[in-house]
Design a protein around this motif. Structure first.
Motif: not given
Length: 132
Positions: A5-11, A81-86, A95-102
């Motif tokens: 289980r990994v906590k990420l930053r929700g985008i 992703v490790v890092e999300a760019e714009p 596309a309504s695809v869930p995305l998280a970074s960190g």
């Protein structure tokens, strides 16, 4: 590998699950993803998979490719992703695809294709659960 289980930053908000598809490095949806088939240039399908990668790269056409994949039912179910760019963020929103970074880079190196993964993204936080 036991369940992680990994906590990420929700985008981009949403939940997605499926087998992992691990891309080492940054992915350009324009030129490295076939929008007609939903495959990477190496032939692996991204449709319904949890895409795990360092991040996105390049072209402003990329968001439209991700949107086209979603319209055809060929988009990934979620992206971590490790890092999300714009550009990647814009595509995930369109596309309504869930995305998280960190994503920890070490975890990216440890994961492989075919693990079971679930991403729960409710900005500003997210949780990635992976079982291999």
């Amino acid at each position: 590998m036991p369940e992680r289980r990994v906590k990420l930053r929700g985008i981009v908000e949403g939940n997605g699950s499926g087998e992992t598809l691990v891309v080492h490095g940054r992915l350009s949806f324009y030129g490295e993803v076939d929008p007609e088939r939903g495959t990477l240039t190496d032939g692996r399908s991204i449709a319904g998979r949890v895409l795990i990668m360092e991040g996105g790269r390049g072209s402003t056409v990329g968001p439209y490719i991700l949107y086209a994949l979603a319209r055809r039912g060929l988009a990934p179910s979620a992206i971590a992703v490790v890092e999300a760019e714009p550009i990647l963020v814009a595509g995930a929103v369109m596309a309504s695809v869930p995305l998280a970074s960190g994503l920890p880079p070490r975890l990216l190196e440890e994961l492989r294709d075919g693990c079971r993964a679930r991403l729960y993204s409710k900005p500003p936080s997210a949780m990635l659960i992976v079982e291999c």
